[in-house]
Design an enzyme around this catalytic site. Structure first.
Site, PDB file in Angstrom:
ATOM      1  N   SER A   1      -4.329  -0.212  14.237  1.00 39.33           N
ATOM      2  CA  SER A   1      -5.033   1.060  14.428  1.00 39.33           C
ATOM      3  C   SER A   1      -5.532   1.124  15.859  1.00 39.33           C
ATOM      4  O   SER A   1      -5.808   0.081  16.477  1.00 39.33           O
ATOM      5  CB  SER A   1      -6.233   1.144  13.484  1.00 39.33           C
ATOM      6  OG  SER A   1      -7.043   2.259  13.795  1.00 39.33           O
TER       7      SER A   1
ATOM      8  N   TYR B   1     -13.527  -3.447   9.819  1.00 38.42           N
ATOM      9  CA  TYR B   1     -12.221  -2.781   9.922  1.00 38.42           C
ATOM     10  C   TYR B   1     -11.649  -2.961  11.333  1.00 38.42           C
ATOM     11  O   TYR B   1     -10.481  -3.343  11.517  1.00 38.42           O
ATOM     12  CB  TYR B   1     -12.385  -1.298   9.581  1.00 38.42           C
ATOM     13  CG  TYR B   1     -11.110  -0.486   9.636  1.00 38.42           C
ATOM     14  CD1 TYR B   1     -10.299  -0.351   8.516  1.00 38.42           C
ATOM     15  CD2 TYR B   1     -10.714   0.155  10.813  1.00 38.42           C
ATOM     16  CE1 TYR B   1      -9.135   0.399   8.562  1.00 38.42           C
ATOM     17  CE2 TYR B   1      -9.547   0.904  10.870  1.00 38.42           C
ATOM     18  CZ  TYR B   1      -8.759   1.031   9.734  1.00 38.42           C
ATOM     19  OH  TYR B   1      -7.603   1.770   9.787  1.00 38.42           O
TER      20      TYR B   1
ATOM     21  N   THR C   1     -10.349  -6.436  11.968  1.00 33.04           N
ATOM     22  CA  THR C   1      -9.058  -6.761  11.333  1.00 33.04           C
ATOM     23  C   THR C   1      -7.897  -6.099  12.074  1.00 33.04           C
ATOM     24  O   THR C   1      -6.823  -6.679  12.186  1.00 33.04           O
ATOM     25  CB  THR C   1      -8.994  -6.313   9.855  1.00 33.04           C
ATOM     26  OG1 THR C   1      -9.175  -4.893   9.751  1.00 33.04           O
ATOM     27  CG2 THR C   1     -10.023  -7.037   9.012  1.00 33.04           C
ATOM     28  N   LYS C   2      -8.137  -4.886  12.566  1.00 38.03           N
ATOM     29  CA  LYS C   2      -7.035  -4.185  13.236  1.00 38.03           C
ATOM     30  C   LYS C   2      -6.720  -4.820  14.587  1.00 38.03           C
ATOM     31  O   LYS C   2      -5.564  -4.861  15.021  1.00 38.03           O
ATOM     32  CB  LYS C   2      -7.370  -2.699  13.363  1.00 38.03           C
ATOM     33  CG  LYS C   2      -7.471  -1.984  12.007  1.00 38.03           C
ATOM     34  CD  LYS C   2      -6.179  -2.107  11.208  1.00 38.03           C
ATOM     35  CE  LYS C   2      -6.251  -1.494   9.830  1.00 38.03           C
ATOM     36  NZ  LYS C   2      -5.008  -1.630   9.071  1.00 38.03           N
TER      37      LYS C   2
ATOM     38  N   GLY D   1       0.830  -1.212   0.000  1.00 42.70           N
ATOM     39  CA  GLY D   1       0.000   0.000   0.000  1.00 42.70           C
ATOM     40  C   GLY D   1       0.857   1.251   0.000  1.00 42.70           C
ATOM     41  O   GLY D   1       0.517   2.265   0.615  1.00 42.70           O
TER      42      GLY D   1
HETATM   43  N1  NAD Z   1      -5.426   7.311   8.031  1.00 34.74           N
HETATM   44  C1  NAD Z   1      -5.651   6.967   9.288  1.00 34.74           C
HETATM   45  O1  NAD Z   1      -6.142   7.765  10.101  1.00 34.74           O
HETATM   46  C2  NAD Z   1      -5.290   5.602   9.774  1.00 34.74           C
HETATM   47  C3  NAD Z   1      -5.397   5.337  11.146  1.00 34.74           C
HETATM   48  C4  NAD Z   1      -5.069   4.080  11.612  1.00 34.74           C
HETATM   49  C5  NAD Z   1      -4.616   3.098  10.742  1.00 34.74           C
HETATM   50  N2  NAD Z   1      -4.526   3.381   9.406  1.00 34.74           N
HETATM   51  C6  NAD Z   1      -4.058   2.295   8.533  1.00 34.74           C
HETATM   52  O2  NAD Z   1      -2.914   2.734   7.830  1.00 34.74           O
HETATM   53  C7  NAD Z   1      -2.839   2.049   6.574  1.00 34.74           C
HETATM   54  C8  NAD Z   1      -2.708   3.063   5.455  1.00 34.74           C
HETATM   55  O3  NAD Z   1      -3.794   3.955   5.539  1.00 34.74           O
HETATM   56  P1  NAD Z   1      -3.869   5.294   4.679  1.00 34.74           P
HETATM   57  O4  NAD Z   1      -4.671   6.249   5.474  1.00 34.74           O
HETATM   58  O5  NAD Z   1      -2.528   5.678   4.198  1.00 34.74           O
HETATM   59  O6  NAD Z   1      -4.776   4.746   3.457  1.00 34.74           O
HETATM   60  P2  NAD Z   1      -4.841   5.194   1.932  1.00 34.74           P
HETATM   61  O7  NAD Z   1      -6.176   4.720   1.440  1.00 34.74           O
HETATM   62  O8  NAD Z   1      -4.505   6.629   1.793  1.00 34.74           O
HETATM   63  O9  NAD Z   1      -3.697   4.308   1.260  1.00 34.74           O
HETATM   64  C9  NAD Z   1      -3.810   2.911   1.208  1.00 34.74           C
HETATM   65  C10 NAD Z   1      -3.008   2.392   0.028  1.00 34.74           C
HETATM   66  O10 NAD Z   1      -3.170   0.955   0.004  1.00 34.74           O
HETATM   67  C11 NAD Z   1      -3.431   0.556  -1.326  1.00 34.74           C
HETATM   68  N3  NAD Z   1      -4.206  -0.686  -1.313  1.00 34.74           N
HETATM   69  C12 NAD Z   1      -5.510  -0.824  -0.968  1.00 34.74           C
HETATM   70  N4  NAD Z   1      -5.884  -2.107  -1.121  1.00 34.74           N
HETATM   71  C13 NAD Z   1      -4.793  -2.796  -1.560  1.00 34.74           C
HETATM   72  C14 NAD Z   1      -4.563  -4.142  -1.915  1.00 34.74           C
HETATM   73  N5  NAD Z   1      -5.538  -5.054  -1.866  1.00 34.74           N
HETATM   74  N6  NAD Z   1      -3.326  -4.513  -2.310  1.00 34.74           N
HETATM   75  C15 NAD Z   1      -2.335  -3.595  -2.394  1.00 34.74           C
HETATM   76  N7  NAD Z   1      -2.502  -2.295  -2.092  1.00 34.74           N
HETATM   77  C16 NAD Z   1      -3.719  -1.887  -1.673  1.00 34.74           C
HETATM   78  C17 NAD Z   1      -4.210   1.715  -1.936  1.00 34.74           C
HETATM   79  O11 NAD Z   1      -4.151   1.714  -3.365  1.00 34.74           O
HETATM   80  C18 NAD Z   1      -3.514   2.912  -1.314  1.00 34.74           C
HETATM   81  O12 NAD Z   1      -2.426   3.355  -2.104  1.00 34.74           O
HETATM   82  C19 NAD Z   1      -4.114   1.212   6.465  1.00 34.74           C
HETATM   83  O13 NAD Z   1      -3.841  -0.110   6.891  1.00 34.74           O
HETATM   84  C20 NAD Z   1      -5.044   1.888   7.449  1.00 34.74           C
HETATM   85  O14 NAD Z   1      -6.013   1.010   7.950  1.00 34.74           O
HETATM   86  C21 NAD Z   1      -4.855   4.603   8.890  1.00 34.74           C
END
Ligand code: NAD
Length: 256
Positions: A149, A163, A166-167, A13
């Site tokens: 998360s 969600y 999974t976390k 990702g």
């Molecule tokens: N943004 C937040 O506040 C937050 C908080 C806690 C945890 N997270 C976790 O951090 C991680 C990244 O989040 P983010 O906010 O940067 O998300 P985002 O949506 O901005 O980026 C996620 C990236 O993962 C890629 N992706 C999605 N499904 C995929 C797959 N099946 N195979 C390969 N790539 C895939 C997407 O194309 C994207 O580039 C995630 O696991 C999210 O759950 C985010």
């Protein structure tokens, strides 16, 4: 010589958001970095931007939920960059498919959506770890960090139950594998971000983000770089004796 020179790092990702920041931080620290994303254009642009800054990078298009796709991606990375020493399980989705265009609640969520979130957020981590651990065992070293998360530890009203489940599961995944892989010299940790300002969060109502800010002792949303620097520590030699831990990156939002 920088902290990660000689290391080959796979970040899932990595096309945008937190994953891109984690990949960039490792690239800046001297690692050779595979930017894996299921969106090929995002992966290519992120890897190219880091390459333009002098890093050794590879863009890889793959779906972490698909075993054949993950195996092919890992084979290509090993062929091009060498054996993978660091895996960051970051790819994750948080669908906003509810009736009001926000998170789906129980009763609105289809079993198909539930399965897809488990497949990407949890099975994806399993498939990637399964693909890289055999070589780490041979090397007698390696590190795995999964992006969990705060929503896996407590109720969070902007995500769905799939969600959150999974976390939370990624935390069990992390602790179990830390025990199983420790004797092989492999560390396994997780980070638990709070509210981080990324494209995933852009659909969130401004009031909800403001409420989160006020509930955070440090009075701001996190940045992708905040999460990236914590991951960089956990994959560095400075954290060689740290395993089985979940490190919150949440500005003090949840203190457990
Ligand atoms: N943004 C937040 O506040 C937050 C908080 C806690 C945890 N997270 C976790 O951090 C991680 C990244 O989040 P983010 O906010 O940067 O998300 P985002 O949506 O901005 O980026 C996620 C990236 O993962 C890629 N992706 C999605 N499904 C995929 C797959 N099946 N195979 C390969 N790539 C895939 C997407 O194309 C994207 O580039 C995630 O696991 C999210 O759950 C985010």
């Amino acid at each position: 010589m920088t902290s990660h020179s000689g290391k080959v790092v796979l970040v899932t990702g990595a096309g945008r958001g937190i994953g891109q920041a984690i990949a960039d931080a490792h690239a800046a620290a001297g690692a050779s970095v595979a930017y894996l994303d299921h969106d090929p254009a995002l992966a290519a642009a992120a890897a190219e931007a880091a390459r333009a800054r002098g890093a050794t990078t590879l863009a890889v298009s793959a779906d972490v939920a698909d075993e054949a796709s993950v195996k092919a991606a890992v084979a290509r990375i090993v062929d091009t960059l060498g054996p993978i020493g660091v895996l960051i399980n970051n790819a994750g989705i948080s669908p906003k498919s509810g009736a009001d265009g926000k998170r789906a609640k129980l009763g609105e969520m289809s079993a198909e959506e539930w399965r897809r979130v488990l497949d990407v957020n949890l099975t994806g981590a399993f498939l990637c770890a399964s693909a890289v651990v055999p070589a780490m065992r041979v090397a007698g070293r390696g590190s795995i960090v999964s992006v969990s998360s705060v929503a896996g530890k407590t109720y969070c009203d902007i995500v769905g139950v799939h969600y959150a489940a999974t976390k939370a599961a990624l935390i069990g995944f992390t602790k179990h594998l830390a025990g199983e892989l420790g004797p092989d010299g492999i560390t396994v940790n997780a980070v638990a971000p709070g509210r981080i300002d990324t494209p995933l969060m852009r659909g969130t109502a401004p009031e909800a983000n403001e409420a989160a800010r006020m509930a955070t002792p440090l009075r701001r949303l996190g940045s992708p770089e905040d999460v990236a620097q914590t991951c960089l520590f956990l994959t560095s030699d400075n954290a060689a004796f740290v395993t089985g831990q979940v490190c919150d990156v949440a500005g003090g939002w949840l203190m457990t």
